[in-house]
Design an enzyme around this catalytic site. Structure first.
Site, PDB file in Angstrom:
ATOM      1  N   LYS A   1       0.812  -1.228   0.000  1.00 40.50           N
ATOM      2  CA  LYS A   1       0.000   0.000   0.000  1.00 40.50           C
ATOM      3  C   LYS A   1       0.842   1.274   0.000  1.00 40.50           C
ATOM      4  CE  LYS A   1      -4.195  -1.741   0.030  1.00 40.50           C
ATOM      5  NZ  LYS A   1      -5.084  -1.520  -1.135  1.00 40.50           N
TER       6      LYS A   1
ATOM      7  N   GLU B   1      -9.845   5.863   3.144  1.00 37.66           N
ATOM      8  CA  GLU B   1     -10.677   4.778   3.642  1.00 37.66           C
ATOM      9  C   GLU B   1      -9.755   3.584   3.868  1.00 37.66           C
ATOM     10  OE1 GLU B   1     -10.112   5.318   0.507  1.00 37.66           O
ATOM     11  OE2 GLU B   1      -9.462   3.308  -0.084  1.00 37.66           O
TER      12      GLU B   1
ATOM     13  N   SER C   1       1.498  -9.651  -1.293  1.00 40.78           N
ATOM     14  CA  SER C   1       1.201  -8.225  -1.181  1.00 40.78           C
ATOM     15  C   SER C   1       1.328  -7.676   0.229  1.00 40.78           C
ATOM     16  CB  SER C   1      -0.210  -7.950  -1.711  1.00 40.78           C
ATOM     17  OG  SER C   1      -1.139  -8.774  -1.034  1.00 40.78           O
TER      18      SER C   1
END
Lengths: 371, 263
Positions: free
Chosen positions: A66, A88, A354
């Site tokens: 991220k 969010e 990830s």
């Protein structure tokens, strides 16, 4: 709409700005810890009968891919003169990555998080707060990721002049899906170079989990023109036939949510359906529009794996390689494990890891059976 | 021939038209029809019906809860058309639907607009459809004789106001606040500035909505030259407060609209 037009213009500008690229690269290498390794997994390879590589986005600062996106967008927000970041978050990984950039770049951060998710991911709430972000539990609708996006959009329209909405996936209105894809494509660019260096050839398959789809598009994108099988793995939850899943590309229809035409889990009247997944990060009823296109063009294969297989893969990778995957990423591992007979001994399979699974350990331990 | 919306603005003449909003199917079909009748009896010039959606991002908590109540009661587009037909049987008041794109898209744009027209609907506003994406919808709306109504906000540039004014019919819905629907203390200066800015570009009636709830608000809008005031959340709050006593609910609604009309 005016805010999106402003954003599109600003993004086009920084895209051509060599200084912006230098600043971003400096943060990626010196702060985020890029490039991340492409780790060969001898034990998993032996067990599964093909050559398994992991693209180690779990080693990016913050514990997931991220940060690739939040660094890029936060730099852009600064350039645009915005004073405040909102975001969010589902599993909390994007919220954490936004809290990180807010702290390091000196911008206040407020994160909307479904009330259900604040409980599932209490550790990430604490991490965000430690780094100075304010976490706002969202109590409307289904109290998960889509409702957090609704609230963030409402905040944005009310405070659009000084606030930057930092979306965490390749969803939402243009230019977000494009921008987030560009910032995440560093994953695939590195992986492509690394596999060429190590193996002297391209992989046979690249596998990634898909919720909104940012890590998947990030690793797929640089391979799109190649003869490489690309596989996106969605959350089958308790099984697509039970209706309790988040497998938008496998079981959804065309629809418009959050300013995007894509596949959507909805009822016959167009009401968005509640979703389910063992991993909060995949719990979203829509999916990035580029994935919808890649599905329709048959360039990427999309499949779903169910919660029990995901838990099994979570334990498998932990035991065989000493790497605890995020439950989201464990979906990709589970797919390869389930479909191992599709691959030959010399086939090279890259799984996009990830995120790391520390955030999920408490919840998995609390489930029946434990570790 | 003048349409019902145009006639309503012409009839309101020197005073701004009162545009009352309620969510179709809230709290159930039968009560919603009573609510609509009470609003009309109080003097509502144009009735806006919200077609409930699971993810109403332009709305604040009051209207989102109303949407949830309507959906829990089983409201579908079929129910909403039924409600419009029932109102049309007893009243010539213009009916405008407020909805979100996916509801229309899922049903099929042509089918939705044709059914709306057959139910006596005069205008449709799709809250999350920017003018840049409205070509197909506007063409269908024109064929069905339905006015496409658009939102304009304080951040809308003059260029886009011109584009919107060129496509819109009926009236323009000017968003009086930066943000979502919901009751506010006062009408902001920004809203009045917006009204004057839009006026330069169009002769269409201009109605102010979002955050308007009191006669004082309505007076401010009237003095600034608004052709209409739109009230949603304040009406829905009366509905919400009286869910256990529908007789009181409809009396209060009728009184409320009368008080807003006396400005």
């Amino acid at each position: 709409m005016s805010a999106l037009i402003e954003l599109e213009g600003a993004y086009e500008k920084v895209n051509k700005d060599p200084q912006f690229a230098r600043d971003l690269t400096a943060l990626q290498t010196e702060y985020a810890g890029r490039e991340t390794p492409l780790t060969f997994c001898p034990n998993a390879s032996r067990e599964l009968g093909c050559k398994i590589y992991l693209k180690r986005e779990d080693l990016v600062h913050g514990g997931s891919h991220k940060l690739n996106n939040t660094l890029g967008q936060a730099l852009l927000a600064k350039q645009m003169g915005k004073k405040r970041l909102i975001a969010e978050t589902g599993a909390g990984q994007h919220g954490v990555a936004t809290a990180i950039v807010g702290a390091v770049l000196g911008m206040p951060v407020e994160v909307y998080m479904g009330e259900v998710d604040t409980r599932r991911q209490a550790l990430n709430v604490f991490r965000m707060e430690l780094m100075g972000a304010k976490v706002i539990p969202v109590k409307s609708g289904t109290r998960t990721l889509k409702d957090a996006i609704n609230e963030a959009l409402r905040d944005w329209v009310a405070n659009v002049r000084d606030t930057y909405y930092l979306i965490g996936s390749v969803v939402g209105p243009h230019p977000y899906p494009l921008m987030v894809r560009d910032f995440q494509s560093v994953i695939g660019r590195e992986a492509r170079e690394q596999v060429m260096r190590k193996e002297g050839r391209l992989p046979d398959a690249v596998v990634a989990c898909v919720g909104g789809g940012s890590n998947a598009i990030g690793i797929f994108h640089p391979f799109l023109a190649d003869d490489v099988e690309l596989i996106g793995v969605e959350a089958g939850g308790e099984g697509i036939e039970t209706g309790k899943h988040s497998a938008t590309l496998c079981a959804g229809d065309a629809g418009v949510l959050h300013g995007t035409l894509s596949y959507l889990l909805q009822d016959e009247y167009g009401q968005v359906l509640p979703t389910h997944s063992i991993s909060a990060g995949l719990d979203y009823p829509g999916v990035g529009p580029e994935h919808a296109m890649l599905r329709d063009k048959h360039r990427v294969t999309y499949a779903a794996v169910n919660d029990p297989e995901v838990l099994d893969a979570f334990r498998f990778l932990s035991k065989t390689e000493g790497i605890i995957p995020a439950l989201e990423s464990a979906h990709a591992v589970a797919y390869v494990k389930q479909n191992a007979d599709r691959f030959d001994k010399d086939d090279i399979v890259i799984i996009n890891l990830s995120g790391r699974g520390d955030k999920d350990v408490a919840e998995v331990a609390a489930m029946k059976g434990g570790a | 021939m003048m349409g019902r919306i145009e006639t309503a603005f012409a009839a309101a003449a020197s005073k701004p038209a009162f545009i009352g909003f309620t969510v179709a199917g809230d709290p159930d079909t039968a009560t919603c029809i009573r609510i609509a009748r009470a609003l009309i009896a109080g003097g509502t010039d144009i009735l806006e019906l919200g077609v409930p959606f699971s993810d109403p991002v332009a709305d604040g908590p009051t209207i989102q809860k109303a949407d949830e109540r309507a959906l829990a009661a089983g409201t579908t587009p079929d129910t909403v058309f039924e409600i419009a037909r029932e109102i049309r049987k007893v009243s010539g008041v213009p009916i405008v639907f407020l909805t979100y794109y996916n509801i229309v898209y899922r049903r099929g744009i042509k089918r939705f607009y044709r059914e709306a027209h057959d139910a006596g609907v005069d205008g449709i506003l799709i809250a999350d459809m920017p003018v840049e994406e409205s070509e197909e919808v506007c063409a269908v709306a024109a064929r069905c004789g339905i006015d496409p109504i658009f939102l304009i906000t304080q951040t809308t540039t003059d260029d886009r106001i011109k584009k919107i004014a060129a496509k819109a019919h009926g009236y323009l819905y000017l968003v009086a606040v930066l943000g979502v629907t919901g009751v506010r203390d006062q009408v902001s200066e920004g809203a009045i500035d917006l009204l004057h800015r839009v006026r330069k570009h169009t002769k269409l009636p201009l109605a102010l909505g979002f955050g308007i709830s009191t006669p004082a608000h309505a007076r401010t809008c009237a003095r600034a030259g608004a052709d209409g005031v739109i009230v949603g959340s304040a009406i829905v709050e009366i509905v919400e407060r009286n869910l256990s006593d529908h007789d009181t609910m409809v009396l209060e609604l009728q009184d409320y609209v009368q008080s807003m009309k006396r400005v």
